[in-house]
Design a protein around this motif. Structure first.
Motif, PDB file in Angstrom:
ATOM      1  N   VAL A 253      24.845 -46.580  47.758  1.00  0.00           N
ATOM      2  CA  VAL A 253      24.620 -47.294  49.018  1.00  0.00           C
ATOM      3  C   VAL A 253      23.515 -46.630  49.838  1.00  0.00           C
ATOM      4  O   VAL A 253      22.702 -47.314  50.480  1.00  0.00           O
ATOM      5  CB  VAL A 253      25.922 -47.352  49.846  1.00  0.00           C
ATOM      6  CG1 VAL A 253      25.653 -47.895  51.259  1.00  0.00           C
ATOM      7  CG2 VAL A 253      26.956 -48.232  49.151  1.00  0.00           C
ATOM      8  N   THR A 254      23.456 -45.299  49.816  1.00  0.00           N
ATOM      9  CA  THR A 254      22.548 -44.574  50.716  1.00  0.00           C
ATOM     10  C   THR A 254      21.265 -44.079  50.059  1.00  0.00           C
ATOM     11  O   THR A 254      20.389 -43.560  50.749  1.00  0.00           O
ATOM     12  CB  THR A 254      23.278 -43.353  51.316  1.00  0.00           C
ATOM     13  OG1 THR A 254      23.679 -42.467  50.250  1.00  0.00           O
ATOM     14  CG2 THR A 254      24.507 -43.795  52.093  1.00  0.00           C
ATOM     15  N   GLU A 255      21.150 -44.214  48.751  1.00  0.00           N
ATOM     16  CA  GLU A 255      19.994 -43.662  48.040  1.00  0.00           C
ATOM     17  C   GLU A 255      18.673 -44.199  48.582  1.00  0.00           C
ATOM     18  O   GLU A 255      18.476 -45.403  48.718  1.00  0.00           O
ATOM     19  CB  GLU A 255      20.097 -43.969  46.542  1.00  0.00           C
ATOM     20  CG  GLU A 255      19.003 -43.310  45.718  1.00  0.00           C
ATOM     21  CD  GLU A 255      19.167 -43.573  44.229  1.00  0.00           C
ATOM     22  OE1 GLU A 255      18.422 -42.972  43.448  1.00  0.00           O
ATOM     23  OE2 GLU A 255      20.053 -44.385  43.861  1.00  0.00           O
ATOM     24  N   GLY A 256      17.766 -43.261  48.907  1.00  0.00           N
ATOM     25  CA  GLY A 256      16.441 -43.631  49.375  1.00  0.00           C
ATOM     26  C   GLY A 256      16.397 -44.209  50.775  1.00  0.00           C
ATOM     27  O   GLY A 256      15.375 -44.771  51.175  1.00  0.00           O
ATOM     28  N   LYS A 257      17.488 -44.075  51.520  1.00  0.00           N
ATOM     29  CA  LYS A 257      17.555 -44.659  52.861  1.00  0.00           C
ATOM     30  C   LYS A 257      17.826 -43.574  53.902  1.00  0.00           C
ATOM     31  O   LYS A 257      18.375 -42.519  53.594  1.00  0.00           O
ATOM     32  CB  LYS A 257      18.644 -45.729  52.921  1.00  0.00           C
ATOM     33  CG  LYS A 257      18.420 -46.884  51.952  1.00  0.00           C
ATOM     34  CD  LYS A 257      19.582 -47.852  51.958  1.00  0.00           C
ATOM     35  CE  LYS A 257      19.354 -48.982  50.948  1.00  0.00           C
ATOM     36  NZ  LYS A 257      20.499 -49.901  50.871  1.00  0.00           N
ATOM     37  N   ILE A 258      17.445 -43.860  55.127  1.00  0.00           N
ATOM     38  CA  ILE A 258      17.733 -42.972  56.245  1.00  0.00           C
ATOM     39  C   ILE A 258      19.013 -43.466  56.914  1.00  0.00           C
ATOM     40  O   ILE A 258      19.125 -44.639  57.273  1.00  0.00           O
ATOM     41  CB  ILE A 258      16.574 -42.949  57.257  1.00  0.00           C
ATOM     42  CG1 ILE A 258      15.311 -42.393  56.588  1.00  0.00           C
ATOM     43  CG2 ILE A 258      16.957 -42.110  58.477  1.00  0.00           C
ATOM     44  CD1 ILE A 258      14.098 -42.396  57.491  1.00  0.00           C
ATOM     45  N   VAL A 259      19.962 -42.568  57.069  1.00  0.00           N
ATOM     46  CA  VAL A 259      21.266 -42.930  57.627  1.00  0.00           C
ATOM     47  C   VAL A 259      21.366 -42.441  59.071  1.00  0.00           C
ATOM     48  O   VAL A 259      21.016 -41.300  59.379  1.00  0.00           O
ATOM     49  CB  VAL A 259      22.404 -42.296  56.790  1.00  0.00           C
ATOM     50  CG1 VAL A 259      23.751 -42.511  57.469  1.00  0.00           C
ATOM     51  CG2 VAL A 259      22.408 -42.887  55.396  1.00  0.00           C
ATOM     52  N   SER A 260      21.838 -43.305  59.953  1.00  0.00           N
ATOM     53  CA  SER A 260      22.062 -42.928  61.351  1.00  0.00           C
ATOM     54  C   SER A 260      23.539 -42.619  61.547  1.00  0.00           C
ATOM     55  O   SER A 260      24.407 -43.439  61.222  1.00  0.00           O
ATOM     56  CB  SER A 260      21.643 -44.066  62.283  1.00  0.00           C
ATOM     57  OG  SER A 260      20.254 -44.294  62.197  1.00  0.00           O
ATOM     58  N   PHE A 261      23.805 -41.435  62.092  1.00  0.00           N
ATOM     59  CA  PHE A 261      25.190 -41.035  62.338  1.00  0.00           C
ATOM     60  C   PHE A 261      25.218 -40.044  63.489  1.00  0.00           C
ATOM     61  O   PHE A 261      24.454 -39.071  63.511  1.00  0.00           O
ATOM     62  CB  PHE A 261      25.803 -40.405  61.082  1.00  0.00           C
ATOM     63  CG  PHE A 261      27.270 -40.078  61.213  1.00  0.00           C
ATOM     64  CD1 PHE A 261      28.222 -41.083  61.199  1.00  0.00           C
ATOM     65  CD2 PHE A 261      27.693 -38.761  61.366  1.00  0.00           C
ATOM     66  CE1 PHE A 261      29.570 -40.798  61.322  1.00  0.00           C
ATOM     67  CE2 PHE A 261      29.041 -38.461  61.495  1.00  0.00           C
ATOM     68  CZ  PHE A 261      29.983 -39.477  61.473  1.00  0.00           C
ATOM     69  N   LEU A 262      26.076 -40.304  64.476  1.00  0.00           N
ATOM     70  CA  LEU A 262      26.211 -39.455  65.663  1.00  0.00           C
ATOM     71  C   LEU A 262      24.877 -39.280  66.383  1.00  0.00           C
ATOM     72  O   LEU A 262      24.541 -38.189  66.865  1.00  0.00           O
ATOM     73  CB  LEU A 262      26.792 -38.080  65.293  1.00  0.00           C
ATOM     74  CG  LEU A 262      28.234 -38.099  64.742  1.00  0.00           C
ATOM     75  CD1 LEU A 262      28.660 -36.678  64.399  1.00  0.00           C
ATOM     76  CD2 LEU A 262      29.192 -38.711  65.759  1.00  0.00           C
ATOM     77  N   GLY A 263      24.100 -40.366  66.442  1.00  0.00           N
ATOM     78  CA  GLY A 263      22.840 -40.331  67.159  1.00  0.00           C
ATOM     79  C   GLY A 263      21.726 -39.588  66.446  1.00  0.00           C
ATOM     80  O   GLY A 263      20.664 -39.353  67.025  1.00  0.00           O
ATOM     81  N   MET A 264      21.925 -39.244  65.192  1.00  0.00           N
ATOM     82  CA  MET A 264      20.921 -38.524  64.416  1.00  0.00           C
ATOM     83  C   MET A 264      20.541 -39.330  63.185  1.00  0.00           C
ATOM     84  O   MET A 264      21.354 -40.071  62.640  1.00  0.00           O
ATOM     85  CB  MET A 264      21.452 -37.148  63.985  1.00  0.00           C
ATOM     86  CG  MET A 264      21.813 -36.220  65.126  1.00  0.00           C
ATOM     87  SD  MET A 264      22.580 -34.682  64.533  1.00  0.00           S
ATOM     88  CE  MET A 264      21.280 -34.015  63.502  1.00  0.00           C
ATOM     89  N   ASP A 265      19.285 -39.173  62.758  1.00  0.00           N
ATOM     90  CA  ASP A 265      18.813 -39.803  61.527  1.00  0.00           C
ATOM     91  C   ASP A 265      18.834 -38.779  60.399  1.00  0.00           C
ATOM     92  O   ASP A 265      18.266 -37.684  60.522  1.00  0.00           O
ATOM     93  CB  ASP A 265      17.389 -40.344  61.711  1.00  0.00           C
ATOM     94  CG  ASP A 265      17.350 -41.537  62.651  1.00  0.00           C
ATOM     95  OD1 ASP A 265      18.381 -42.234  62.768  1.00  0.00           O
ATOM     96  OD2 ASP A 265      16.296 -41.755  63.281  1.00  0.00           O
ATOM     97  N   TRP A 266      19.500 -39.143  59.328  1.00  0.00           N
ATOM     98  CA  TRP A 266      19.664 -38.246  58.183  1.00  0.00           C
ATOM     99  C   TRP A 266      18.801 -38.746  57.024  1.00  0.00           C
ATOM    100  O   TRP A 266      19.082 -39.777  56.437  1.00  0.00           O
ATOM    101  CB  TRP A 266      21.129 -38.179  57.759  1.00  0.00           C
ATOM    102  CG  TRP A 266      22.033 -37.665  58.843  1.00  0.00           C
ATOM    103  CD1 TRP A 266      22.516 -38.359  59.915  1.00  0.00           C
ATOM    104  CD2 TRP A 266      22.540 -36.337  58.978  1.00  0.00           C
ATOM    105  NE1 TRP A 266      23.303 -37.562  60.698  1.00  0.00           N
ATOM    106  CE2 TRP A 266      23.335 -36.310  60.145  1.00  0.00           C
ATOM    107  CE3 TRP A 266      22.415 -35.171  58.217  1.00  0.00           C
ATOM    108  CZ2 TRP A 266      23.989 -35.160  60.565  1.00  0.00           C
ATOM    109  CZ3 TRP A 266      23.070 -34.028  58.630  1.00  0.00           C
ATOM    110  CH2 TRP A 266      23.843 -34.028  59.802  1.00  0.00           C
ATOM    111  N   GLU A 267      17.744 -37.998  56.709  1.00  0.00           N
ATOM    112  CA  GLU A 267      16.878 -38.372  55.602  1.00  0.00           C
ATOM    113  C   GLU A 267      17.531 -38.063  54.259  1.00  0.00           C
ATOM    114  O   GLU A 267      17.158 -38.625  53.228  1.00  0.00           O
ATOM    115  CB  GLU A 267      15.537 -37.641  55.708  1.00  0.00           C
ATOM    116  CG  GLU A 267      14.719 -38.041  56.934  1.00  0.00           C
ATOM    117  CD  GLU A 267      13.375 -37.349  56.957  1.00  0.00           C
ATOM    118  OE1 GLU A 267      13.062 -36.651  55.964  1.00  0.00           O
ATOM    119  OE2 GLU A 267      12.643 -37.496  57.946  1.00  0.00           O
TER     120      GLU A 267
END
Length: 440
Positions: free
Chosen positions: A48-62
Motif C-alpha cells: 500500500v505504501t511503497e514509493g509513496k509519502i505517508v502523512s502521519f501525526l502532521g509529518m510526511d514520511w518518505e
C-alpha cells in the motif's frame, strides 16, 4: 496453609486438562505473531505504501517502513512501562485473568480493525491499530506466562511450555495457509488480493478471541482468594516494589534475567528482521520468503519438543547453552550468504530450517527456566512482568543496534554478525548460574 496448597485442592495443579487449557492460548494468539507481525500484514503494508509519502501525526514520511518500525517500538515501550505496574495490581487483587482477558480483547479487536486500512489515505488506521494490537498481544502474554507455575509442577513446566509453543506453531500455520490461499487465488472468491488480505486480518482477530475462550474457561480466577482493599492501585505499586527488591537480592534469578536480556536482543531482532534481510540483502522473492517462514514454523514444532526432552535429561541450562551455540552458528551462516551466490535461496531455506530448530526451543526453555527459578511466591504476574520488560527493552535495543550498523556499514550482514556477540555474552553469564533442584 500457603496458597500453593489451595491451588492443588481447588484447581488441581498439574492436571492435564488445566495444562492443555493454559497451553491453548498459544494456539489462539500465535496467529497474530505469524500472520500480522511476520507474514501477511507487513507485505500488505509495504504494498500500500511503497514509493509513496505517508502523512502521519502532521509529518510526511518518505520511508513508510520506518514509520511502521517506530510504531512497533513505541508499542513495546508502552508494554514495558505498564506491565510491571498492572502486574503488581493483578497480583495484589488476584485478577490476572481479568487483565489477560482485557488485553486479549483489545488485541483481537484491534487486529480486526485493520480491515479498515484500505489505502494510502487510511494509513493512520493501520498504524494506530498496529500499536494497539501489539500492546494487547504482548501485555496479555505477561499474565498468560504468569499462570505457568500455577498450572504445572516444576518438573512439568518444560513440557507444558513446549506444548504451548507447539500448539501455537500448528494453529498459526493452519490459518496462514488458509490466508495465503485466499490472497494467491482471490478470483475464486470474487475479490481482490487486497480485500483477501483485509479479510485475513478479521479472521486472525476472530481466531484469537474465539479460541481464547477455551483458555479462559479453564484457567482459575482469583487463585489465592485475595480480598483487596480500596486503595488497590497503591497497594499494587507497593507489591511491585517488594518484588523489585527480591529480584535484586536473588542472584540466580538476577543473572538469568541478564542472560535472557542479552540473548533476547539477538533472538527477537533476528525473528523480526529475517524477512527484510532475505528481501533487501539477498534479493529473494516474496514466495521464497513465505516458504522460509512456513519452514521455520514447522521445524520449530520439532525443535520445541526435542529440546524439552533434552532439558529433562541434561538440564535446562545445558539445553539453553546448546541452543545459543546453534543461534551463533545461524549468525555466522547468515553473514556468509551473498545474493551473488548461485543457490542463495536454497541456502536461505537451510538457514531457516536451522533457525526454526532453535527458535521454538529457546522460547519454551527460557519461559520454563524462569518459572522454575522463581522463589515460592504468590506474585507470579509481577515476576513475569520483569521477564516481559526484559524482552521488550531487548527488542528495542536490538533493532536499534541492527539498524545503526546497517546504516554505518551499508550491509545487514555485519549487523547479523554483531548479534553473535550478544549470544556469546549470554552464554558466558548462563555458565555462572548455580544449580537448583529443578534447573541444573
Amino acid at each position: 496453609m500457603s496458597g500453593f496448597f489451595i491451588i492443588i485442592y481447588m484447581y488441581k495443579i498439574g492436571d492435564k486438562k488445566l495444562i492443555n487449557g493454559w497451553a491453548f492460548y498459544d494456539w489462539a494468539n500465535s496467529v497474530y505473531s505469524l500472520v500480522i507481525s511476520t507474514a501477511v500484514f507487513p507485505l500488505y503494508y509495504s504494498g500500500v505504501t511503497e514509493g509513496k509519502i505517508v502523512s502521519f501525526l502532521g509529518m510526511d514520511w518518505e520511508h513508510p517502513d520506518s514509520l511502521y518500525s517506530y510504531a512497533l517500538s513505541f508499542s513495546f515501550l508502552v508494554v514495558a512501562f505498564i506491565s510491571p505496574i498492572l502486574s503488581g495490581i493483578a497480583d495484589y487483587t488476584g485478577s490476572k485473568k481479568k487483565f489477560m482477558k482485557f488485553f486479549c480483547t483489545l488485541g483481537s479487536l484491534s487486529v480486526m480493525s485493520l480491515y479498515f486500512f484500505d489505502g494510502i489515505d487510511t494509513v493512520w488506521i493501520g498504524i494506530l491499530f498496529t500499536v494497539l494490537a501489539s500492546i494487547g498481544f504482548w501485555a496479555s502474554l505477561v499474565f498468560y506466562n504468569a499462570y505457568l507455575p500455577e498450572v504445572a509442577h516444576p518438573e512439568q513446566q518444560d513440557r507444558a511450555s513446549a506444548k504451548g509453543f507447539v500448539y501455537g506453531y500448528i494453529g498459526s500455520v493452519i490459518l496462514l495457509l488458509i490466508n495465503l490461499a485466499m490472497i494467491m487465488f482471490p478470483e475464486t472468491l470474487g475479490i481482490s488480493a487486497g480485500m483477501a488480505s483485509r479479510i485475513s486480518f478479521v479472521m486472525v482477530g476472530l481466531w484469537w478471541l474465539g479460541f481464547a475462550q477455551i483458555t479462559f474457561k479453564r484457567l482459575p480466577g482469583n487463585v489465592y482468594n485475595k480480598k483487596p482493599e480500596k486503595d488497590y492501585i497503591w497497594k499494587g505499586y507497593k507489591e511491585l516494589q517488594i518484588v523489585i527488591k527480591e529480584v535484586l537480592n536473588y542472584p540466580t534469578l538476577k543473572r538469568f534475567l541478564i542472560s535472557f536480556f542479552l540473548l533476547s536482543i539477538s533472538v527477537q531482532t533476528i525473528i523480526l528482521m529475517a524477512a527484510i534481510f532475505g528481501s533487501s540483502e539477498l534479493g529473494l522473492s516474496s514466495t521464497s520468503l513465505i516458504i522460509t517462514i512456513l519452514l521455520v514454523q514447522i521445524v520449530a514444532i520439532i525443535g520445541a519438543i526435542l529440546f524439552s526432552r533434552f532439558s529433562e535429561k541434561w538440564g535446562n541450562i545445558t539445553a539453553l547453552k546448546v541452543t545459543i551455540v546453534v543461534w551463533m552458528l545461524v549468525c555466522f551462516c547468515a553473514f556468509m550468504l551473498d545474493k551473488s551466490q548461485e543457490y542463495v535461496a536454497i541456502y536461505f531455506y537451510g538457514l531457516g530450517g536451522l533457525l526454526g530448530l532453535v527458535q521454538g526451543a529457546i522460547q519454551t526453555l527460557t519461559r520454563s527456566t524462569y518459572s522454575k527459578l522463581l522463589p515460592e511466591t504468590e506474585d507470579h504476574a509481577t515476576y513475569f512482568s520483569f521477564y516481559d520488560v526484559t524482552e521488550k527493552i531487548a527488542i528495542v535495543l536490538g533493532t536499534a543496534v541492527y539498524g545503526a550498523l546497517n546504516a554505518i556499514t551499508g550491509s545487514m550482514q555485519w549487523s547479523v554478525l554483531c548479534l553473535a556477540i550478544f549470544f556469546l555474552a549470554s552464554f558466558i553469564i548462563l555458565s555462572t548460574l548455580k544449580k537448583t533442584k529443578y534447573v541444573v
